[in-house]
Design a protein around this motif. Structure first.
Motif, short mmCIF file in Angstrom:
data_model
loop_
_atom_site.label_atom_id
_atom_site.label_comp_id
_atom_site.label_asym_id
_atom_site.label_seq_id
_atom_site.Cartn_x
_atom_site.Cartn_y
_atom_site.Cartn_z
N ASN A 142 0.85 -1.19 0.00
CA ASN A 142 0.00 0.00 0.00
C ASN A 142 0.88 1.24 0.00
OD1 ASN A 142 -2.74 -1.43 0.95
ND2 ASN A 142 -1.04 -2.30 2.08
N SER A 143 0.23 2.41 -0.17
CA SER A 143 1.06 3.62 -0.33
C SER A 143 1.13 4.50 0.91
CB SER A 143 0.59 4.42 -1.54
OG SER A 143 -0.70 4.95 -1.31
N ASP A 144 0.26 4.31 1.91
CA ASP A 144 0.30 5.05 3.18
C ASP A 144 -0.03 6.53 2.96
OD1 ASP A 144 0.51 5.16 5.92
OD2 ASP A 144 2.68 4.96 6.01
N ASP A 145 0.98 7.32 2.60
CA ASP A 145 0.79 8.77 2.37
C ASP A 145 1.49 9.11 1.06
OD1 ASP A 145 -0.31 9.66 5.14
OD2 ASP A 145 1.42 8.42 5.62
N GLY A 154 6.62 9.44 -2.29
CA GLY A 154 7.21 9.16 -3.59
C GLY A 154 6.48 8.15 -4.44
N GLY A 155 5.20 7.89 -4.16
CA GLY A 155 4.50 7.02 -5.10
C GLY A 155 3.16 6.51 -4.61
N TYR A 156 2.29 6.25 -5.60
CA TYR A 156 0.97 5.67 -5.32
C TYR A 156 1.12 4.14 -5.35
CZ TYR A 156 -0.98 10.29 -5.14
OH TYR A 156 -1.26 11.57 -4.73
N VAL A 157 0.02 3.42 -5.22
CA VAL A 157 0.19 1.98 -4.99
C VAL A 157 0.72 1.23 -6.22
CG1 VAL A 157 -2.20 1.32 -5.39
CG2 VAL A 157 -0.81 -0.04 -3.84
N GLY A 158 0.34 1.69 -7.41
CA GLY A 158 0.90 1.07 -8.62
C GLY A 158 2.40 1.30 -8.69
N ASP A 159 2.83 2.51 -8.31
CA ASP A 159 4.27 2.81 -8.26
C ASP A 159 4.95 1.89 -7.26
OD1 ASP A 159 3.80 5.09 -9.95
OD2 ASP A 159 3.15 6.21 -8.18
N THR A 160 4.25 1.60 -6.16
CA THR A 160 4.82 0.75 -5.11
C THR A 160 5.00 -0.69 -5.62
OG1 THR A 160 3.66 2.12 -3.50
CG2 THR A 160 4.51 0.00 -2.71
#
Ligand code: ADE
Ligand code: ZN
Length: 333
Positions: A268-271, A276-282
């Protein structure tokens, strides 16, 4: 089309991008102590959770009206949808707003307006999770729960966030008992910076169904065994852990070892505006840094739906899991 996924650990206030912060500051005549969005973004160098929280709470000064909360949630949902999010369970921090004189109804009604049209507009189903700030008193949490009674139809669960160390889950035993009696589901941040004992307390004293973060369970093999045996989902946030220095680098993140141990992990992306990133970036980042292959990414996506609070819509859960199983990584378009 990106891999379908659910996001289960996302603070809506942590999606406030610098550009939106400046737009809302102008709309509400709030003076920010930064020249522009670039200067604000350059301030996102954190030592630990506390140094992040200081900036995070400060920037909330721009969130004042229902429209502000609607615009914030709409921007997140649009962005998340673009990264494959089909279901989002969204935290909000009521005490951080009521302490500034913003009514709880303003926050909830504003968010709800965006959430109510999210499935139609963005293809994203949603739930709201009301978090208590653990560095505030248990009484303040209880008052917040009391104030939320008119809005219970909109709230799926309660959570526990903010500064962890020194604020153990046991401090909130009564408020979690009261929340359970109201039919609310329960989650809590534990084992982000705090010790493994806080994870055990969250399970045994607060009765949570999921652990948010839970990273430090890896220090206690018996606790890992228990989490595996009881199939307790962990909502991990690898980019957050790097930015807040819970781990030194993404390459050293224990996610892969946690999956190998049989833990029910989600990412998940948290904040995301801060880390530095949304969940797809993660997903992309853990693929690169930890060498997680397509089947491991599919497992994370499957877990996200399994761990979600979609019990009242099992048909949707089954459909989304079927999409995950059928996803062709070779032909993502
Ligand atoms: N509030 C927003 N993000 C948080 C985090 N990562 N841990 C605790 N509280 C938070
Ligand atoms: Zn969090």
């Amino acid at each position: 089309m990106p891999l379908p996924k659910a996001e289960l650990h996302l603070h809506i206030e942590g999606t406030l991008e610098p550009e939106l912060a400046f737009a809302l500051a102008a709309r509400n005549s709030v003076l920010l102590p930064y020249k522009d969005a670039e200067e604000l973004r350059r301030a996102y160098l954190f030592e630990d959770l506390q140094s992040f929280l200081h900036l995070y709470y400060g920037l909330m000064a721009v969130l004042n009206t229902e429209d502000d909360f609607t615009d914030l949630a709409d921007a997140y949902l649009a962005r998340a949808a673009g990264q494959g999010v089909r279901h989002a369970e969204i935290f909000f921090d009521p005490q951080a707003h009521t302490a500034r004189g913003v009514a709880l109804g303003t926050v909830i009604e504003g968010l709800a307006r965006a959430l109510d049209r999210s499935e139609e507009r963005h293809g994203v189903s949603t739930r709201l999770i009301m978090c208590f700030l653990r560095d505030q008193s248990a009484q303040s949490a209880m008052e917040t729960l009391e104030a939320a009674k008119p809005y219970l139809g909109r709230i799926a669960a309660v959570g526990l966030d903010s500064a962890e160390v020194g604020n153990p889950p046991s401090k909130f035993r009564e408020v979690y008992e009261a929340a359970a009696a109201l039919g609310l589901r329960r989650v809590a941040h534990a084992g982000e910076e705090g010790p493994p004992a806080y994870i055990r307390e969250a399970l045994d004293i607060l009765g949570v169904e999921r652990i948010d973060h839970g990273l430090r369970c890896m220090e206690e093999p018996e606790l890992v065994e228990r989490l595996v045996r009881e199939r307790i989902p962990l909502t991990l946030c690898p980019l957050s852990n790097v930015r807040l220095r819970a781990v030194d680098t993404l390459e050293e993140h224990p996610l892969r070892r946690m999956m190998d141990a049989g833990l029910l992990c989600t990412v998940n992306s948290d904040d995301p505006a801060y880390f530095g990133g949304y969940v797809g970036d993660t997903f992309h980042a853990v693929h690169e840094a930890l060498g997680l292959d397509d089947e491991r990414l599919r497992e994370l996506a499957r877990n996200s739906f399994l761990a979600s609070f979609l019990e009242d819509d099992e048909e949707r859960r089954a459909r989304l899991i079927a999409e995950v199983e059928a996803y062709d990584f070779e032909r993502p378009e």
